[in-house]
Design a protein around this motif. Structure first.
Motif, PDB file in Angstrom:
ATOM      1  N   SER A  55       0.834  -1.213   0.000  1.00  0.00           N
ATOM      2  CA  SER A  55       0.000   0.000   0.000  1.00  0.00           C
ATOM      3  C   SER A  55       0.862   1.253   0.000  1.00  0.00           C
ATOM      4  CB  SER A  55      -0.923   0.014   1.215  1.00  0.00           C
ATOM      5  OG  SER A  55      -1.854  -1.024   1.149  1.00  0.00           O
ATOM      6  N   ILE A  56       1.911   1.252   0.807  1.00  0.00           N
ATOM      7  CA  ILE A  56       2.820   2.395   0.858  1.00  0.00           C
ATOM      8  C   ILE A  56       3.522   2.564  -0.488  1.00  0.00           C
ATOM      9  CG2 ILE A  56       4.960   3.257   1.898  1.00  0.00           C
ATOM     10  CD1 ILE A  56       3.985   1.976   4.534  1.00  0.00           C
ATOM     11  N   GLU A  57       3.983   1.453  -1.052  1.00  0.00           N
ATOM     12  CA  GLU A  57       4.641   1.522  -2.357  1.00  0.00           C
ATOM     13  C   GLU A  57       3.679   2.019  -3.427  1.00  0.00           C
ATOM     14  OE1 GLU A  57       7.260  -1.320  -5.339  1.00  0.00           O
ATOM     15  OE2 GLU A  57       6.522  -2.118  -3.439  1.00  0.00           O
ATOM     16  N   ASN A  58       2.429   1.598  -3.357  1.00  0.00           N
ATOM     17  CA  ASN A  58       1.412   2.038  -4.304  1.00  0.00           C
ATOM     18  C   ASN A  58       1.193   3.552  -4.187  1.00  0.00           C
ATOM     19  OD1 ASN A  58      -0.571   1.993  -6.225  1.00  0.00           O
ATOM     20  ND2 ASN A  58      -2.091   0.962  -4.956  1.00  0.00           N
ATOM     21  N   GLN A  59       1.131   4.061  -2.963  1.00  0.00           N
ATOM     22  CA  GLN A  59       0.981   5.505  -2.757  1.00  0.00           C
ATOM     23  C   GLN A  59       2.152   6.262  -3.376  1.00  0.00           C
ATOM     24  OE1 GLN A  59       0.706   5.794   1.496  1.00  0.00           O
ATOM     25  NE2 GLN A  59      -1.506   6.141   1.442  1.00  0.00           N
ATOM     26  N   GLN A  60       3.378   5.758  -3.143  1.00  0.00           N
ATOM     27  CA  GLN A  60       4.559   6.412  -3.701  1.00  0.00           C
ATOM     28  C   GLN A  60       4.503   6.417  -5.226  1.00  0.00           C
ATOM     29  OE1 GLN A  60       7.116   7.950  -2.198  1.00  0.00           O
ATOM     30  NE2 GLN A  60       6.326   7.594  -0.150  1.00  0.00           N
ATOM     31  N   LEU A  61       4.088   5.303  -5.802  1.00  0.00           N
ATOM     32  CA  LEU A  61       4.013   5.221  -7.263  1.00  0.00           C
ATOM     33  C   LEU A  61       2.924   6.134  -7.820  1.00  0.00           C
ATOM     34  CD1 LEU A  61       4.591   1.413  -7.773  1.00  0.00           C
ATOM     35  CD2 LEU A  61       6.164   3.283  -8.316  1.00  0.00           C
ATOM     36  N   ARG A  62       1.804   6.271  -7.103  1.00  0.00           N
ATOM     37  CA  ARG A  62       0.752   7.192  -7.540  1.00  0.00           C
ATOM     38  C   ARG A  62       1.247   8.637  -7.517  1.00  0.00           C
ATOM     39  NH1 ARG A  62      -4.623   4.970  -7.612  1.00  0.00           N
ATOM     40  NH2 ARG A  62      -4.605   2.857  -6.778  1.00  0.00           N
ATOM     41  N   LYS A  63       1.991   8.999  -6.462  1.00  0.00           N
ATOM     42  CA  LYS A  63       2.559  10.340  -6.387  1.00  0.00           C
ATOM     43  C   LYS A  63       3.523  10.574  -7.540  1.00  0.00           C
ATOM     44  CE  LYS A  63       2.397  10.842  -1.361  1.00  0.00           C
ATOM     45  NZ  LYS A  63       3.238  10.905  -0.146  1.00  0.00           N
ATOM     46  N   LEU A  64       4.340   9.576  -7.806  1.00  0.00           N
ATOM     47  CA  LEU A  64       5.300   9.689  -8.899  1.00  0.00           C
ATOM     48  C   LEU A  64       4.583   9.833 -10.236  1.00  0.00           C
ATOM     49  CD1 LEU A  64       8.202   9.571  -9.934  1.00  0.00           C
ATOM     50  CD2 LEU A  64       7.976   7.090  -9.998  1.00  0.00           C
ATOM     51  N   LEU A  65       3.527   9.068 -10.420  1.00  0.00           N
ATOM     52  CA  LEU A  65       2.757   9.150 -11.661  1.00  0.00           C
ATOM     53  C   LEU A  65       2.142  10.534 -11.828  1.00  0.00           C
ATOM     54  CD1 LEU A  65       1.664   7.674 -14.145  1.00  0.00           C
ATOM     55  CD2 LEU A  65      -0.301   6.996 -12.764  1.00  0.00           C
ATOM     56  N   LYS A  66       1.605  11.092 -10.746  1.00  0.00           N
ATOM     57  CA  LYS A  66       1.037  12.442 -10.813  1.00  0.00           C
ATOM     58  C   LYS A  66       2.106  13.464 -11.170  1.00  0.00           C
ATOM     59  CE  LYS A  66      -2.872  11.848  -7.702  1.00  0.00           C
ATOM     60  NZ  LYS A  66      -3.476  12.248  -6.433  1.00  0.00           N
ATOM     61  N   ARG A  67       3.306  13.318 -10.595  1.00  0.00           N
ATOM     62  CA  ARG A  67       4.394  14.246 -10.912  1.00  0.00           C
ATOM     63  C   ARG A  67       4.797  14.121 -12.379  1.00  0.00           C
ATOM     64  NH1 ARG A  67       7.564  12.494  -5.673  1.00  0.00           N
ATOM     65  NH2 ARG A  67       6.461  13.758  -4.150  1.00  0.00           N
ATOM     66  N   GLU A  68       4.872  12.890 -12.852  1.00  0.00           N
ATOM     67  CA  GLU A  68       5.235  12.677 -14.260  1.00  0.00           C
ATOM     68  C   GLU A  68       4.173  13.270 -15.187  1.00  0.00           C
ATOM     69  OE1 GLU A  68       7.982  11.334 -15.705  1.00  0.00           O
ATOM     70  OE2 GLU A  68       8.852  11.311 -13.707  1.00  0.00           O
ATOM     71  N   GLU A  69       2.907  13.088 -14.835  1.00  0.00           N
ATOM     72  CA  GLU A  69       1.832  13.658 -15.651  1.00  0.00           C
ATOM     73  C   GLU A  69       1.896  15.178 -15.635  1.00  0.00           C
ATOM     74  OE1 GLU A  69      -1.704  11.981 -13.997  1.00  0.00           O
ATOM     75  OE2 GLU A  69      -1.505  10.114 -15.126  1.00  0.00           O
ATOM     76  N   ALA A  70       2.162  15.751 -14.464  1.00  0.00           N
ATOM     77  CA  ALA A  70       2.275  17.202 -14.368  1.00  0.00           C
ATOM     78  C   ALA A  70       3.460  17.701 -15.189  1.00  0.00           C
ATOM     79  CB  ALA A  70       2.429  17.625 -12.917  1.00  0.00           C
ATOM     80  N   TYR A  71       4.532  16.953 -15.180  1.00  0.00           N
ATOM     81  CA  TYR A  71       5.708  17.345 -15.950  1.00  0.00           C
ATOM     82  C   TYR A  71       5.418  17.310 -17.449  1.00  0.00           C
ATOM     83  CZ  TYR A  71      10.385  17.368 -17.872  1.00  0.00           C
ATOM     84  OH  TYR A  71      11.486  17.673 -18.592  1.00  0.00           O
ATOM     85  N   THR A  72       4.742  16.257 -17.896  1.00  0.00           N
ATOM     86  CA  THR A  72       4.447  16.156 -19.330  1.00  0.00           C
ATOM     87  C   THR A  72       3.452  17.221 -19.776  1.00  0.00           C
ATOM     88  OG1 THR A  72       2.758  14.468 -18.922  1.00  0.00           O
ATOM     89  CG2 THR A  72       4.970  13.700 -19.479  1.00  0.00           C
ATOM     90  N   GLY A 100       3.508  20.157 -18.561  1.00  0.00           N
ATOM     91  CA  GLY A 100       4.206  21.431 -18.440  1.00  0.00           C
ATOM     92  C   GLY A 100       3.719  22.289 -17.290  1.00  0.00           C
ATOM     93  N   LEU A 101       3.328  21.668 -16.180  1.00  0.00           N
ATOM     94  CA  LEU A 101       2.803  22.430 -15.041  1.00  0.00           C
ATOM     95  C   LEU A 101       3.889  22.837 -14.054  1.00  0.00           C
ATOM     96  CD1 LEU A 101      -0.500  20.514 -14.353  1.00  0.00           C
ATOM     97  CD2 LEU A 101      -0.199  22.647 -15.570  1.00  0.00           C
TER      98      LEU A 101
END
Length: 120
Positions: A33-50, A52-53
């Motif tokens: 669950s903790i790893e899943n949360q970390q991966l979701r945060k990372l995915l959101k950051r990657e989406e924000a980066y793509t 251009g936010l």
């Protein structure tokens, strides 16, 4: 009566095995669950980066931001190189890069060992 006691003993042993297996599964579930949360945060950051936010362009900037270094602070010399960027990226993604816990998921925020390693 002896047969009943033996069956109860076997049943009790089976119950103990089930209990220990349940504990293992609960611990694994928590870790995942903790790893899943970390991966979701990372995915959101990657989406924000793509999109251009304004996500950090380099992993080194992300580590500086997560370590609490302000933009106006005196910048420390950052070692150049692809290896350093890879380690900084791993740290930013939530993994330890220090020799104490290398590769393990950071569950309790920033690691002083990792930060001191990045600042070398």
């Amino acid at each position: 009566m002896d047969r009943l006691e033996k069956e109860l003993g076997v049943l009790f042993a089976d119950f103990g095995d089930l209990k220990s297996k349940l504990i293992e599964l609960l611990e694994e579930n928590q870790r995942l669950s903790i790893e899943n949360q970390q991966l979701r945060k990372l995915l959101k950051r990657e989406e924000a980066y793509t999109e251009g936010l304004g996500a950090p362009k380099l992993a080194t900037e992300a580590v500086a931001a997560s370590a609490g270094v302000s933009a106006g602070a005196k910048p420390a010399p950052i070692p150049a190189g692809e290896g350093y960027d890879n380690l900084a990226r791993l740290y930013y993604e939530g993994f330890h890069i220090c020799n104490v816990h290398y590769g393990h998921l950071r569950t309790e925020g920033d690691c002083l060992f990792c930060i001191s390693f990045l600042n070398k």
